[in-house]
Design an enzyme around this catalytic site. Structure first.
Site, PDB file in Angstrom:
ATOM      1  N   GLU A  69      43.829  38.620  49.661  1.00  0.00           N
ATOM      2  CA  GLU A  69      42.465  39.153  49.704  1.00  0.00           C
ATOM      3  C   GLU A  69      42.056  39.733  48.355  1.00  0.00           C
ATOM      4  O   GLU A  69      42.855  40.340  47.647  1.00  0.00           O
ATOM      5  CB  GLU A  69      42.335  40.217  50.796  1.00  0.00           C
ATOM      6  CG  GLU A  69      42.624  39.711  52.201  1.00  0.00           C
ATOM      7  CD  GLU A  69      41.633  38.668  52.692  1.00  0.00           C
ATOM      8  OE1 GLU A  69      40.648  38.390  51.985  1.00  0.00           O
ATOM      9  OE2 GLU A  69      41.853  38.111  53.785  1.00  0.00           O
ATOM     10  N   PHE A  71      39.335  41.757  45.455  1.00  0.00           N
ATOM     11  CA  PHE A  71      38.909  43.108  45.115  1.00  0.00           C
ATOM     12  C   PHE A  71      37.823  43.631  46.044  1.00  0.00           C
ATOM     13  O   PHE A  71      37.894  44.747  46.555  1.00  0.00           O
ATOM     14  CB  PHE A  71      38.423  43.102  43.662  1.00  0.00           C
ATOM     15  CG  PHE A  71      38.046  44.449  43.116  1.00  0.00           C
ATOM     16  CD1 PHE A  71      38.964  45.485  43.079  1.00  0.00           C
ATOM     17  CD2 PHE A  71      36.777  44.682  42.601  1.00  0.00           C
ATOM     18  CE1 PHE A  71      38.632  46.730  42.552  1.00  0.00           C
ATOM     19  CE2 PHE A  71      36.431  45.916  42.074  1.00  0.00           C
ATOM     20  CZ  PHE A  71      37.354  46.939  42.042  1.00  0.00           C
ATOM     21  N   ASN A  72      36.812  42.817  46.302  1.00  0.00           N
ATOM     22  CA  ASN A  72      35.646  43.295  47.049  1.00  0.00           C
ATOM     23  C   ASN A  72      35.863  43.329  48.556  1.00  0.00           C
ATOM     24  O   ASN A  72      35.255  44.145  49.247  1.00  0.00           O
ATOM     25  CB  ASN A  72      34.421  42.452  46.682  1.00  0.00           C
ATOM     26  CG  ASN A  72      33.976  42.729  45.261  1.00  0.00           C
ATOM     27  OD1 ASN A  72      33.441  43.785  44.958  1.00  0.00           O
ATOM     28  ND2 ASN A  72      34.246  41.789  44.355  1.00  0.00           N
ATOM     29  N   THR A 404      31.892  38.211  48.941  1.00  0.00           N
ATOM     30  CA  THR A 404      31.890  39.667  49.009  1.00  0.00           C
ATOM     31  C   THR A 404      31.477  40.278  47.671  1.00  0.00           C
ATOM     32  O   THR A 404      30.963  41.399  47.637  1.00  0.00           O
ATOM     33  CB  THR A 404      33.281  40.209  49.409  1.00  0.00           C
ATOM     34  OG1 THR A 404      34.279  39.651  48.551  1.00  0.00           O
ATOM     35  CG2 THR A 404      33.597  39.861  50.854  1.00  0.00           C
ATOM     36  N   PHE A 405      31.667  39.546  46.576  1.00  0.00           N
ATOM     37  CA  PHE A 405      31.197  40.010  45.262  1.00  0.00           C
ATOM     38  C   PHE A 405      29.674  40.159  45.300  1.00  0.00           C
ATOM     39  O   PHE A 405      29.113  41.172  44.867  1.00  0.00           O
ATOM     40  CB  PHE A 405      31.619  39.005  44.185  1.00  0.00           C
ATOM     41  CG  PHE A 405      31.400  39.462  42.766  1.00  0.00           C
ATOM     42  CD1 PHE A 405      32.467  39.925  42.004  1.00  0.00           C
ATOM     43  CD2 PHE A 405      30.146  39.407  42.178  1.00  0.00           C
ATOM     44  CE1 PHE A 405      32.280  40.342  40.687  1.00  0.00           C
ATOM     45  CE2 PHE A 405      29.945  39.814  40.871  1.00  0.00           C
ATOM     46  CZ  PHE A 405      31.018  40.281  40.118  1.00  0.00           C
TER      47      PHE A 405
END
Length: 445
Positions: A69, A71-72, A404-405
């Site tokens: 998974e 960072f975001n 997600t970024f």
């Protein structure tokens, strides 16, 4: 109730592109502990063995996420864990959330860069996080706990049989581990594992739990069935948000203020290359997130188009959602013309070959490119935050589907007070028939 000293790291900045990093030395006292053998995490009477004089009601919640998974997504899991700690504290227990150190993420691919044991304070304001829920860095936990020992690791997993009779219900049960255990016992009987790259860290006990439900489903387990001082939830992404997009969600999300030195770097870049300042753009930012309440539509944004174009794994993972480079450039030029913008800021994970093609197709694009010295200071995570910060201040933003970024940029723009029409936009695949745009999750105060 036990009182705990909060240690805040202060960084002095000499300029926006170069500053002296202050290294924190943490004195770690290692203590000898008796191994705690727990036959079942659901049986009462197991008391933690801790350092002499430790307050019995002070407890620590640690967590980790599935290694692939990014960072975001991990930032999203933090929101779920913060919500769980709030639920636990409502019952009167003094729970503290231990922030899992950053490092070794798939998207952090800068060569020859040591990216491990990175504390949250390098990316986010600890003072801001602590205004929402009690948090400490992992090395502070080691110092407070008397050593790198975690009493209980609970590996969360789905139910092997899936939904019973096709019906969804919230439940949690101790079950045999479905996947191969990523922890091994050493000669002393402790469990060794990844533990964010801290080789000296060990656990006294490891169990697997099948969990299906929201984060708060773990509260009764932690309150009534486990009495040890420190508990780690591995694969914490298994748990769902308690109140997605509600006030609790937004309180935690708003508290995730980017570290000031990264925001200053982004602000300096905006001013130098994009003719963008907070005063002109109506994006004045309050250092105290609890006082930040921008009216929707009040932000104007800098005179440039902000773009997040995801490539690499998204090219094969979401083929229908992701445009070709030529398709993306066509959309970018159309938006620039429509909104009368002559500058475009691009945040992308495209490789060198694709970047050369993009530069040919879009010669007026601007990117934040960190020097080797800056990259050593900011790390890949810091550069990603600077990219997000600059995109968040654009007059108009377009992102990538289900990224997600891009989602985190949406939220940042919502906090700043942008008109939703300028925020919730995404690229469409070249042959995508139904190009549904992102949902507007209105901020709740």
């Amino acid at each position: 109730m036990a009182k705990r000293a909060v240690h805040v790291a202060v960084i002095f900045i000499s300029s926006t592109h170069s500053f002296t990093a202050i290294c924190l030395s943490v004195l770690v006292a290692f203590a000898a502990f008796e191994t705690v053998h727990c036959d079942s995490v659901f049986s009462a009477g197991h008391t933690a063995t801790g350092p002499i004089g430790a307050a019995k009601d002070l407890r620590y919640l640690l967590y980790d996420v599935n290694p692939p998974e990014g960072f975001n997504l991990r930032r999203d899991v933090y929101i779920r864990m913060a919500s769980l700690v709030k639920t636990l504290r409502k019952e009167g227990d003094d729970w503290v959330l231990v922030l899992p150190p950053w490092g070794r993420l798939y998207h952090w691919q800068s060569p020859n860069l040591h990216q491990i044991h990175i504390p949250w304070g390098e990316f986010f304001s600890l003072t801001s996080l602590q205004a929402n829920v009690p948090v400490i860095e992992y090395e502070e936990f080691i110092a407070e706990n008397g050593g790198p020992f975690i009493d209980q690791v609970l590996i969360l997993q789905n139910y092997a049989e899936g939904w019973t009779d096709g019906k969804w219900e919230e439940k949690v049960d101790e079950r045999p581990c479905i996947e191969k255990l990523m922890y091994n016992k050493d000669k002393q009987g402790y469990y060794r594992g990844w533990f964010w790259g801290y080789e000296e860290t060990r656990a006294r006990n490891v169990k697997c739990l099948s969990a299906q439900g929201h984060a708060s489903i773990m509260a009764p387990v932690l309150q009534k069935n486990i009495t040890v001082t420190s508990v780690m939830l591995d694969r914490a992404e298994t748990l769902l948000h308690d109140h997605y997009a509600g006030k609790d969600y937004w309180d935690t999300r708003r508290s995730m203020v980017f570290a000031k030195h990264l925001r200053l770097i982004g602000d300096d870049f905006r001013q130098k290359y994009l003719n963008s300042t907070d005063e002109k753009d109506h994006t004045i930012y309050s250092e105290d997130w609890t006082r930040m309440k921008a009216k929707l539509g009040s932000a104007k944004g800098g005179p440039y188009l902000g773009v997040h174009l995801r490539r690499k794994d998204f090219i094969w993972g979401h083929r229908e959602d992701v445009p070709s480079l030529k398709g993306a450039v066509k959309k970018i030029r159309s938006l620039m013309k429509k909104h009368k913008l002559d500058k475009v800021f691009l945040a992308t994970d495209a490789d060198e070959e694709e970047l050369r093609e993009l530069k040919t197709l879009l010669p007026d694009m601007v990117r934040f490119e960190a020097s080797a010295e800056d990259l050593e200071l900011f790390k890949d995570g810091g550069v990603a935050i600077i990219d997000q910060w600059i995109c968040a201040h654009a007059r108009f933003f377009i992102g990538t589907s289900v990224s997600t970024f891009s989602f985190r940029i949406h939220e940042e723009r919502e906090i700043l007070g942008f008109d939703p029409k300028t925020t919730y936009n995404r690229f469409c695949g070249d042959s995508e028939k139904e190009c549904e745009q992102p949902t507007h999750w209105k901020i709740v105060y």
